[in-house]
Write a protein that holds these residues in place. Structure first.
Motif, PDB file in Angstrom:
ATOM      1  N   VAL B  72       0.771  -1.198   0.116  1.00  0.00           N
ATOM      2  CA  VAL B  72       0.151  -0.035   0.181  1.00  0.00           C
ATOM      3  C   VAL B  72       0.850   1.308  -0.198  1.00  0.00           C
ATOM      4  CG1 VAL B  72      -1.940  -1.101   1.279  1.00  0.00           C
ATOM      5  CG2 VAL B  72      -0.226  -0.002   2.364  1.00  0.00           C
ATOM      6  N   TRP B  73       0.403   2.193  -0.688  1.00  0.00           N
ATOM      7  CA  TRP B  73       0.893   3.673  -0.257  1.00  0.00           C
ATOM      8  C   TRP B  73       0.912   4.118   0.788  1.00  0.00           C
ATOM      9  CZ3 TRP B  73       4.120   4.747  -4.328  1.00  0.00           C
ATOM     10  CH2 TRP B  73       3.824   4.262  -5.515  1.00  0.00           C
ATOM     11  N   PRO B  74       1.998   4.571   1.543  1.00  0.00           N
ATOM     12  CA  PRO B  74       1.890   5.197   3.003  1.00  0.00           C
ATOM     13  C   PRO B  74       1.391   6.487   2.832  1.00  0.00           C
ATOM     14  CG  PRO B  74       4.089   5.127   2.124  1.00  0.00           C
ATOM     15  CD  PRO B  74       3.377   4.540   0.950  1.00  0.00           C
ATOM     16  N   ARG B  75       0.050   6.722   3.107  1.00  0.00           N
ATOM     17  CA  ARG B  75      -0.581   7.793   3.185  1.00  0.00           C
ATOM     18  C   ARG B  75      -0.743   8.746   4.568  1.00  0.00           C
ATOM     19  NH1 ARG B  75      -2.805   7.734  -2.148  1.00  0.00           N
ATOM     20  NH2 ARG B  75      -3.298   5.130  -2.506  1.00  0.00           N
ATOM     21  N   ILE B  76      -0.344   7.679   5.480  1.00  0.00           N
ATOM     22  CA  ILE B  76      -0.709   8.108   6.674  1.00  0.00           C
ATOM     23  C   ILE B  76       0.629   7.574   7.480  1.00  0.00           C
ATOM     24  CG2 ILE B  76      -1.973   7.800   8.936  1.00  0.00           C
ATOM     25  CD1 ILE B  76      -4.428   6.610   7.359  1.00  0.00           C
ATOM     26  N   GLU B  77       1.163   8.713   8.067  1.00  0.00           N
ATOM     27  CA  GLU B  77       2.636   8.435   8.698  1.00  0.00           C
ATOM     28  C   GLU B  77       2.428   7.599  10.057  1.00  0.00           C
ATOM     29  OE1 GLU B  77       6.493  10.969  10.067  1.00  0.00           O
ATOM     30  OE2 GLU B  77       5.038  12.128   8.946  1.00  0.00           O
ATOM     31  N   ARG B  78       1.404   8.037  10.794  1.00  0.00           N
ATOM     32  CA  ARG B  78       1.341   7.392  12.034  1.00  0.00           C
ATOM     33  C   ARG B  78       0.013   7.505  12.540  1.00  0.00           C
ATOM     34  NH1 ARG B  78       1.181   7.956  17.809  1.00  0.00           N
ATOM     35  NH2 ARG B  78       2.160   6.481  18.946  1.00  0.00           N
ATOM     36  N   ILE B  79      -0.746   6.511  13.054  1.00  0.00           N
ATOM     37  CA  ILE B  79      -2.161   6.562  13.490  1.00  0.00           C
ATOM     38  C   ILE B  79      -2.113   5.531  14.500  1.00  0.00           C
ATOM     39  CG2 ILE B  79      -2.944   4.871  11.778  1.00  0.00           C
ATOM     40  CD1 ILE B  79      -5.716   6.842  11.852  1.00  0.00           C
ATOM     41  N   VAL B  80      -3.317   5.983  15.720  1.00  0.00           N
ATOM     42  CA  VAL B  80      -3.536   5.134  16.655  1.00  0.00           C
ATOM     43  C   VAL B  80      -4.988   4.606  16.101  1.00  0.00           C
ATOM     44  CG1 VAL B  80      -3.874   4.494  18.889  1.00  0.00           C
ATOM     45  CG2 VAL B  80      -2.097   6.036  18.223  1.00  0.00           C
ATOM     46  N   VAL B  81      -5.197   3.337  15.690  1.00  0.00           N
ATOM     47  CA  VAL B  81      -6.535   2.905  15.330  1.00  0.00           C
ATOM     48  C   VAL B  81      -7.358   2.415  16.693  1.00  0.00           C
ATOM     49  CG1 VAL B  81      -8.010   1.359  13.852  1.00  0.00           C
ATOM     50  CG2 VAL B  81      -5.598   2.225  13.567  1.00  0.00           C
ATOM     51  N   PRO B  82      -8.303   3.420  17.274  1.00  0.00           N
ATOM     52  CA  PRO B  82      -9.007   2.814  18.512  1.00  0.00           C
ATOM     53  C   PRO B  82      -9.292   1.353  18.740  1.00  0.00           C
ATOM     54  CG  PRO B  82      -9.717   4.793  17.653  1.00  0.00           C
ATOM     55  CD  PRO B  82      -9.045   4.143  16.518  1.00  0.00           C
ATOM     56  N   ALA B  83      -8.945   0.879  19.856  1.00  0.00           N
ATOM     57  CA  ALA B  83      -9.428  -0.520  20.073  1.00  0.00           C
ATOM     58  C   ALA B  83     -10.874  -0.722  19.888  1.00  0.00           C
ATOM     59  CB  ALA B  83      -8.805  -0.899  21.504  1.00  0.00           C
ATOM     60  N   GLU B  84     -11.735   0.277  20.316  1.00  0.00           N
ATOM     61  CA  GLU B  84     -13.106  -0.102  20.318  1.00  0.00           C
ATOM     62  C   GLU B  84     -13.547  -0.476  18.628  1.00  0.00           C
ATOM     63  OE1 GLU B  84     -11.774   2.519  21.677  1.00  0.00           O
ATOM     64  OE2 GLU B  84     -12.750   4.237  21.325  1.00  0.00           O
ATOM     65  N   ASP B  85     -12.808   0.019  17.888  1.00  0.00           N
ATOM     66  CA  ASP B  85     -13.363   0.147  16.450  1.00  0.00           C
ATOM     67  C   ASP B  85     -12.719  -1.197  15.777  1.00  0.00           C
ATOM     68  OD1 ASP B  85     -14.566   2.610  16.875  1.00  0.00           O
ATOM     69  OD2 ASP B  85     -12.961   3.836  15.740  1.00  0.00           O
ATOM     70  N   VAL B  86     -12.003  -1.850  16.419  1.00  0.00           N
ATOM     71  CA  VAL B  86     -11.074  -3.049  15.604  1.00  0.00           C
ATOM     72  C   VAL B  86     -11.938  -4.194  15.694  1.00  0.00           C
ATOM     73  CG1 VAL B  86      -8.920  -4.337  15.732  1.00  0.00           C
ATOM     74  CG2 VAL B  86      -8.923  -1.704  16.103  1.00  0.00           C
ATOM     75  N   ALA B  87     -11.964  -4.888  14.632  1.00  0.00           N
ATOM     76  CA  ALA B  87     -12.611  -6.087  14.608  1.00  0.00           C
ATOM     77  C   ALA B  87     -11.760  -7.371  14.607  1.00  0.00           C
ATOM     78  CB  ALA B  87     -13.482  -6.483  13.184  1.00  0.00           C
ATOM     79  N   SER B  88     -10.415  -7.025  14.028  1.00  0.00           N
ATOM     80  CA  SER B  88      -9.326  -8.020  13.882  1.00  0.00           C
ATOM     81  C   SER B  88      -8.123  -7.387  13.255  1.00  0.00           C
ATOM     82  CB  SER B  88      -9.877  -9.160  12.713  1.00  0.00           C
ATOM     83  OG  SER B  88      -9.991  -8.798  11.545  1.00  0.00           O
ATOM     84  N   VAL B  89      -7.034  -8.256  13.833  1.00  0.00           N
ATOM     85  CA  VAL B  89      -5.567  -7.632  13.320  1.00  0.00           C
ATOM     86  C   VAL B  89      -5.125  -8.848  12.889  1.00  0.00           C
ATOM     87  CG1 VAL B  89      -3.286  -6.408  14.029  1.00  0.00           C
ATOM     88  CG2 VAL B  89      -5.437  -6.037  15.171  1.00  0.00           C
TER      89      VAL B  89
END
Lengths: 138, 96
Positions: B72-89
């Motif tokens: 993927v093209w790295p469009r976002i340098e750094r992000i914290v994806v909130p745990a409550e939104d995550v279905a799977s990793v």
């Protein structure tokens, strides 16, 4: 910011010991890419998570009967100009390191991105490379 | 030989797919997984509910098929994806 040259020297020597040509600047990359035949361009990395398996995988793959005519390497995060120039030859794919790009003439015919290296063992990565060598370098 | 940061967890440095409970999916290099969320570097996000320039939509599955092939093209340098939104990793490489 580049790492301490002393730290990365063993990773450079890992590549040159398998007869990969170090491409240290843009002119060297252009000269490498101008050569006839098949070429593998390996983007080296200090990342132990991925490159720790990528270099041994390439070593295994280069012991195969069919290999590219030329093997070159740039070092991401270290040789910035050379790496940028190298990536210009496969700008259709997102940048990642370590990675490996196989060319036939000037055409990119196979690319192994970082995520296909991570968490795989060297033999599995080598199998991917050898399959590409058989298909494109025979 | 290389640099390692084992204290950051088993997914550190690995390109992962963070599938959300809604129509979005992130792909990026995992820095660490914290109680508050997944820290991604050099990430991209796809929203399957959004139309592309030609009016069509791309499913999460089709987006991931492209990501597996090319990255993927790295469009976002750094992000914290909130745990409550995550279905799977999951590892992107495991989607091949």
């Amino acid at each position: 910011m580049p790492y301490d040259p002393m730290l990365v020297q063993p990773m450079r020597e890992d590549m040159t010991s398998m007869n990969a040509e170090e491409l240290l600047d843009a002119a060297a990359v252009d000269a490498f890419m101008a050569r006839e035949g098949t070429k593998l361009l390996f983007v080296n990395s200090v990342c132990g998570c991925a490159a720790g398996q990528a270099r041994p995988a390439l070593r295994i793959a280069l012991q195969h009967g069919t290999t590219p005519d030329h093997v070159g390497t740039v070092f991401a995060g270290q040789d910035l100009e050379a790496t940028a120039k190298a990536r210009g030859y496969f700008e259709q794919v997102p940048p990642s390191s370590p990675s490996a790009a196989l060319f036939k003439g000037g055409d990119l015919v196979h690319f192994v991105p970082r995520h296909m290296i991570e968490s795989r063992d060297a033999n599995t990565i080598a199998f991917d490379l050898v399959s590409a060598f058989d298909e494109h370098c025979a | 030989m290389g640099t390692f940061h084992s204290h950051k967890g088993e997914l550190h440095g690995i390109t992962v797919v963070v599938d959300l409970i809604d129509d979005r999916v992130y792909v990026g290099r995992c820095d660490t997984v914290l109680p508050e969320g997944v820290v991604l570097l050099d990430a991209d996000v796809h929203d399957a509910s959004e139309s592309k320039y030609d009016g069509t939509k791309m499913s999460k599955e089709d987006y991931l098929a492209n990501a597996v092939k090319f990255g993927v093209w790295p469009r976002i340098e750094r992000i914290v994806v909130p745990a409550e939104d995550v279905a799977s990793v999951t590892k992107l490489g495991d989607h091949a």
